[in-house]
Enzyme design. Structure first.
Site, PDB file in Angstrom:
ATOM      1  N   LEU A  70       0.825  -1.207   0.000  1.00 57.53           N
ATOM      2  CA  LEU A  70       0.000   0.000   0.000  1.00 57.53           C
ATOM      3  C   LEU A  70       0.859   1.257   0.000  1.00 57.53           C
ATOM      4  O   LEU A  70       0.513   2.262  -0.628  1.00 57.53           O
ATOM      5  CB  LEU A  70      -0.925  -0.006   1.217  1.00 57.53           C
ATOM      6  CG  LEU A  70      -1.865  -1.212   1.357  1.00 57.53           C
ATOM      7  CD1 LEU A  70      -2.734  -1.072   2.600  1.00 57.53           C
ATOM      8  CD2 LEU A  70      -2.730  -1.378   0.114  1.00 57.53           C
ATOM      9  N   VAL A 128      11.416   1.108  11.447  1.00 59.08           N
ATOM     10  CA  VAL A 128      10.516   1.908  12.285  1.00 59.08           C
ATOM     11  C   VAL A 128      10.405   1.380  13.712  1.00 59.08           C
ATOM     12  O   VAL A 128       9.789   2.033  14.561  1.00 59.08           O
ATOM     13  CB  VAL A 128       9.104   2.038  11.668  1.00 59.08           C
ATOM     14  CG1 VAL A 128       9.156   2.766  10.334  1.00 59.08           C
ATOM     15  CG2 VAL A 128       8.432   0.678  11.541  1.00 59.08           C
ATOM     16  N   TYR A 187      -2.128  -8.251  16.477  1.00 55.31           N
ATOM     17  CA  TYR A 187      -2.350  -7.419  15.293  1.00 55.31           C
ATOM     18  C   TYR A 187      -3.571  -6.516  15.478  1.00 55.31           C
ATOM     19  O   TYR A 187      -3.517  -5.308  15.227  1.00 55.31           O
ATOM     20  CB  TYR A 187      -2.535  -8.313  14.067  1.00 55.31           C
ATOM     21  CG  TYR A 187      -2.721  -7.561  12.773  1.00 55.31           C
ATOM     22  CD1 TYR A 187      -1.651  -6.919  12.164  1.00 55.31           C
ATOM     23  CD2 TYR A 187      -3.968  -7.511  12.155  1.00 55.31           C
ATOM     24  CE1 TYR A 187      -1.819  -6.235  10.967  1.00 55.31           C
ATOM     25  CE2 TYR A 187      -4.141  -6.826  10.963  1.00 55.31           C
ATOM     26  CZ  TYR A 187      -3.066  -6.186  10.365  1.00 55.31           C
ATOM     27  OH  TYR A 187      -3.236  -5.504   9.179  1.00 55.31           O
ATOM     28  N   PHE A 203      -6.515  -6.666   1.156  1.00 52.44           N
ATOM     29  CA  PHE A 203      -5.954  -6.018  -0.027  1.00 52.44           C
ATOM     30  C   PHE A 203      -4.817  -6.863  -0.586  1.00 52.44           C
ATOM     31  O   PHE A 203      -4.173  -7.622   0.148  1.00 52.44           O
ATOM     32  CB  PHE A 203      -5.437  -4.612   0.314  1.00 52.44           C
ATOM     33  CG  PHE A 203      -6.457  -3.534   0.112  1.00 52.44           C
ATOM     34  CD1 PHE A 203      -6.299  -2.573  -0.874  1.00 52.44           C
ATOM     35  CD2 PHE A 203      -7.592  -3.489   0.902  1.00 52.44           C
ATOM     36  CE1 PHE A 203      -7.246  -1.588  -1.066  1.00 52.44           C
ATOM     37  CE2 PHE A 203      -8.555  -2.496   0.719  1.00 52.44           C
ATOM     38  CZ  PHE A 203      -8.383  -1.546  -0.270  1.00 52.44           C
TER      39      PHE A 203
END
Length: 265
Positions: free
Chosen positions: A17, A60, A170, A203
């Protein structure tokens, strides 16, 4: 917020994405700072996009890595003269199926290291990136007519609302992202900075490509319309609308074709 001639930071920008969004913003005149751990993919992407793109290898889950990427991005924006316009925090992880059930068939609890791995990237990594980018966003020149300085775009998931078995960590990470959206927008209102979260369902991605045929068929049975996984370009289109529409603020937008995830596969 205009897109052209503004700099946008995209974490997880070398795949999925994030990649689709980086390309879409770039095609509309943006300068894109791509943060990702995959240096080969990142370097290949900036060769494709050209001078309006920069890549900074970033983990990150490490605050020092984020700090270096943000400083390098700000310096790049200073050289180009294109001020920061926003951040898309798209870096994320998740295991398909029932890998991360809170307790397994041997009566063993999910390891804390597995929980930390997901939370550190999906939640802590998102918060760390935006908190380090914000001092620089606050300093940019506000744009008329609303004196807007920028927009933060966060990525939640349908798992925040109807998580499946094995998605405790999650779902917790993505539910937290959804929950912090409004207070974040309220914190930043006085600076003219908006916060918008998108919660996609299934997705097309590397993660979903790992699903078995049985799991895919099970998910198709609960799809309403369209009966297919979403395309990254459709996610990118909504990001663009969230950037350009100033009335989108402090909200979580489900992008799921009315799909609700089943409790059993």
């Amino acid at each position: 917020m205009k897109i052209a001639d503004r700099t946008f930071i995209v974490s997880g920008g070398a795949s999925g994405l994030g990649l689709a969004t980086a390309k879409d913003l770039h095609s509309h005149g943006a300068y894109v700072s791509i943060l990702d751990m995959d240096a080969d993919a990142g370097e290949a992407l900036i060769k494709e996009l050209g001078s309006r793109a920069a890549f900074f290898a970033t983990d990150v889950s490490e605050t020092e890595s984020i700090a270096a990427a943000v400083i390098d991005t700000v310096e790049w924006a200073r050289r180009t003269g294109k001020e920061l316009g926003g951040v898309l925090a798209a870096a994320g992880v998740g295991n398909p199926g029932k890998v991360d059930q809170i307790i397994d068939k041997h009566n063993e609890p999910l390891s804390l290291s597995s929980i930390d791995f997901v939370l550190n990237i999906n939640l802590r990594g998102t918060l760390d990136l935006i908190r380090q980018a914000l001092p620089h966003m606050v300093a940019v020149t506000p744009l008329e007519p609303d004196n807007e300085r920028g927009v933060l775009l966060l990525v939640s998931s349908s798992a925040a609302f109807d998580g499946q078995p094995g998605q405790v960590a999650y779902a917790a990470s993505k539910g937290a992202i959804a929950s912090l959206t409004l207070p974040l927008a309220r914190d930043l209102a006085r600076y003219g900075i908006r916060a918008v979260t998108i919660a996609p369902s299934l997705f097309e991605s590397k993660m979903t490509s790992m699903l078995g045929e049985k799991a895919k068929k099970s998910l198709e049975r609960v799809m309403e319309f369209p009966v297919r996984a979403g395309k990254p370009e459709e996610f990118a289109r909504l990001v663009r609308e969230a950037i350009e529409n100033p009335m989108l603020n402090g909200t979580v937008i489900r992008l799921d074709g009315a799909m609700r995830m089943p409790s059993k596969m």
